[in-house]
Design a protein around this motif. Sequence first.
Motif, mmCIF file in Angstrom:
data_model
loop_
_atom_site.group_PDB
_atom_site.id
_atom_site.type_symbol
_atom_site.label_atom_id
_atom_site.label_comp_id
_atom_site.label_asym_id
_atom_site.label_seq_id
_atom_site.Cartn_x
_atom_site.Cartn_y
_atom_site.Cartn_z
ATOM 1 N N THR A 50 0.837 -1.195 0.000
ATOM 2 C CA THR A 50 0.000 0.000 0.000
ATOM 3 C C THR A 50 0.877 1.251 0.000
ATOM 4 O O THR A 50 2.068 1.205 0.285
ATOM 5 C CB THR A 50 -0.945 0.041 1.221
ATOM 6 O OG1 THR A 50 -0.194 0.345 2.410
ATOM 7 C CG2 THR A 50 -1.664 -1.285 1.399
ATOM 8 N N GLY A 51 0.256 2.401 -0.310
ATOM 9 C CA GLY A 51 0.950 3.677 -0.278
ATOM 10 C C GLY A 51 0.531 4.494 0.923
ATOM 11 O O GLY A 51 -0.442 4.164 1.613
ATOM 12 N N ASP A 52 1.255 5.576 1.150
ATOM 13 C CA ASP A 52 0.937 6.417 2.317
ATOM 14 C C ASP A 52 -0.180 7.414 2.046
ATOM 15 O O ASP A 52 -0.513 8.227 2.913
ATOM 16 C CB ASP A 52 2.195 7.138 2.813
ATOM 17 C CG ASP A 52 2.715 8.202 1.850
ATOM 18 O OD1 ASP A 52 2.091 8.441 0.797
ATOM 19 O OD2 ASP A 52 3.781 8.795 2.139
ATOM 20 N N ALA A 53 -0.763 7.369 0.834
ATOM 21 C CA ALA A 53 -1.874 8.249 0.455
ATOM 22 C C ALA A 53 -1.517 9.722 0.655
ATOM 23 O O ALA A 53 -2.367 10.555 0.954
ATOM 24 C CB ALA A 53 -3.146 7.898 1.224
ATOM 25 N N GLY A 54 -0.246 10.047 0.484
ATOM 26 C CA GLY A 54 0.204 11.424 0.591
ATOM 27 C C GLY A 54 0.390 11.937 1.998
ATOM 28 O O GLY A 54 0.712 13.113 2.192
ATOM 29 N N ASP A 55 0.218 11.070 3.000
ATOM 30 C CA ASP A 55 0.376 11.464 4.402
ATOM 31 C C ASP A 55 1.419 10.560 5.039
ATOM 32 O O ASP A 55 1.117 9.444 5.468
ATOM 33 C CB ASP A 55 -0.962 11.352 5.132
ATOM 34 C CG ASP A 55 -0.890 11.795 6.593
ATOM 35 O OD1 ASP A 55 0.228 12.039 7.092
ATOM 36 O OD2 ASP A 55 -1.955 11.876 7.235
ATOM 37 N N GLY A 56 2.668 11.040 5.084
ATOM 38 C CA GLY A 56 3.755 10.205 5.570
ATOM 39 C C GLY A 56 3.573 9.711 6.983
ATOM 40 O O GLY A 56 4.075 8.635 7.339
ATOM 41 N N SER A 57 2.845 10.456 7.819
ATOM 42 C CA SER A 57 2.672 10.030 9.211
ATOM 43 C C SER A 57 1.928 8.706 9.309
ATOM 44 O O SER A 57 2.126 7.944 10.256
ATOM 45 C CB SER A 57 1.938 11.106 10.009
ATOM 46 O OG SER A 57 0.603 11.275 9.543
ATOM 47 N N LEU A 58 1.064 8.414 8.332
ATOM 48 C CA LEU A 58 0.313 7.157 8.349
ATOM 49 C C LEU A 58 1.233 5.956 8.206
ATOM 50 O O LEU A 58 0.929 4.870 8.704
ATOM 51 C CB LEU A 58 -0.737 7.147 7.242
ATOM 52 C CG LEU A 58 -1.850 8.182 7.326
ATOM 53 C CD1 LEU A 58 -2.781 8.066 6.122
ATOM 54 C CD2 LEU A 58 -2.634 8.031 8.623
ATOM 55 N N ALA A 59 2.357 6.136 7.519
ATOM 56 C CA ALA A 59 3.279 5.019 7.303
ATOM 57 C C ALA A 59 3.872 4.514 8.606
ATOM 58 O O ALA A 59 4.248 3.337 8.713
ATOM 59 C CB ALA A 59 4.394 5.441 6.348
ATOM 60 N N GLN A 60 3.967 5.379 9.628
ATOM 61 C CA GLN A 60 4.528 4.997 10.921
ATOM 62 C C GLN A 60 3.465 4.536 11.919
ATOM 63 O O GLN A 60 3.803 4.113 13.025
ATOM 64 C CB GLN A 60 5.323 6.161 11.508
ATOM 65 C CG GLN A 60 6.631 6.452 10.796
ATOM 66 C CD GLN A 60 7.643 5.330 10.947
ATOM 67 O OE1 GLN A 60 7.805 4.764 12.027
ATOM 68 N NE2 GLN A 60 8.317 4.982 9.848
ATOM 69 N N ASP A 61 2.213 4.592 11.536
ATOM 70 C CA ASP A 61 1.107 4.201 12.414
ATOM 71 C C ASP A 61 0.722 2.758 12.099
ATOM 72 O O ASP A 61 0.133 2.474 11.051
ATOM 73 C CB ASP A 61 -0.078 5.138 12.186
ATOM 74 C CG ASP A 61 -1.281 4.806 13.050
ATOM 75 O OD1 ASP A 61 -1.222 3.820 13.827
ATOM 76 O OD2 ASP A 61 -2.300 5.524 12.945
ATOM 77 N N THR A 62 1.035 1.838 12.990
ATOM 78 C CA THR A 62 0.775 0.423 12.717
ATOM 79 C C THR A 62 -0.698 0.054 12.827
ATOM 80 O O THR A 62 -1.069 -1.088 12.543
ATOM 81 C CB THR A 62 1.602 -0.479 13.655
ATOM 82 O OG1 THR A 62 1.319 -0.143 15.015
ATOM 83 C CG2 THR A 62 3.087 -0.313 13.382
ATOM 84 N N ASP A 63 -1.551 1.010 13.217
ATOM 85 C CA ASP A 63 -2.993 0.786 13.178
ATOM 86 C C ASP A 63 -3.606 1.222 11.850
ATOM 87 O O ASP A 63 -4.788 0.977 11.602
ATOM 88 C CB ASP A 63 -3.687 1.538 14.316
ATOM 89 C CG ASP A 63 -3.377 0.952 15.684
ATOM 90 O OD1 ASP A 63 -3.220 -0.286 15.762
ATOM 91 O OD2 ASP A 63 -3.272 1.710 16.655
ATOM 92 N N SER A 64 -2.828 1.889 11.012
ATOM 93 C CA SER A 64 -3.282 2.329 9.697
ATOM 94 C C SER A 64 -2.838 1.331 8.643
ATOM 95 O O SER A 64 -1.776 0.706 8.765
ATOM 96 C CB SER A 64 -2.718 3.717 9.376
ATOM 97 O OG SER A 64 -2.968 4.062 8.016
#
Length: 369
Positions: A177-191
Amino acid sequence: MGRRAGIAAAGVIVVLTAACSGAPEGTGGPASRNGTGEETARMVPPGEPADVATGLEVPWAIGFLPDGSALVTERDSARVLRVRPDGTTSEAGEVEGVSPGSEGGLLGLAVSPEFAEDSHVYVYYTSDSGNRIARMTYDAEDGLGEQEVLVDGIPVAQFHNGGRIRFGPDGMLYAGTGDAGDGSLAQDTDSLAGKILRMTPEGEPAEGNPFGNLVLSYGHRNVQGLAWDEDGMMFGVEFGQNTYDEVNVIEPGGNYGWPEVEGVGDREEYIDPVVTWTPEEASPSGAAVAGGSLWVAALRGERLWRVPLSGDDDPVLEPEQLYVGEYGRLRAVAATPDGEEIWVSTSNRDGRGSPGEGDDRILSIPLEG
């Protein structure tokens, strides 16, 4: 972590050396073991590419059926095509609910490893509510059956939707998957954004997943290539931002650094890539392992990268660039069931390329040896 960092740094050296060498474009120089100077036998070059199918509309994924024909997704039309080795092409069906736009649309496709028994085909696509993974049956006479949505709500954006799905050697379904333009989501293991996901064929979290959900690894920007070698080592290929694209060896629970790190970070908390390229020479999408190498399709780089696999603790040898600028943007790579060829799709009609006569096309490249 330190071993990974050493390999990745060597990957950077390899690319710079290749770019400055006097070797003819598309052939590369003699292979060396991770830039250390240890000579290795050069691999036999692949054969000449030949058209399998032409006149396609942004073919995004290729999934082979047991009979040697392939199902191919078209990103913008939402069609799935059946392409036979002789080039005969027919429509298998259209996937309902697809909302194409920019980098979204009908993306990945995976054929069940038990297809002969269950007739299942899986797709990853962009809908109005998010990116989805769905399952359908496929029959040569009746085409695609009704879909069953297995995973919904993968974050969606105009860019960075990921989309590659593949079955691993453990029989589980993996998704990049991609980060959908929000890099903070990549570090959230619930996302589910900026991840590699691992699930059962029913879409449930696979046993042994490190966070008790679908997430296998995190800290990714935009994963569009997944592949395994013969020993089960998993490779993930992803787009960087402005500096480095990456090939990573994927470990359960691994943090691959985005958005804190792009390329080699040499930081204990992150796993470094084993190969890096600049976006100008790569912007990598599909990947497959065949003939002892990892093959990576490059969009902006308009070339096919071959990354020889060593089979030892340092998993990759010097990358080699092939067909530079000859076919335009390259999107998907898949190995035929017998392992004697790879099929590669172009992506010149995706709004960023310069379509030529016959584009888009699927090329067959024999792996001679």
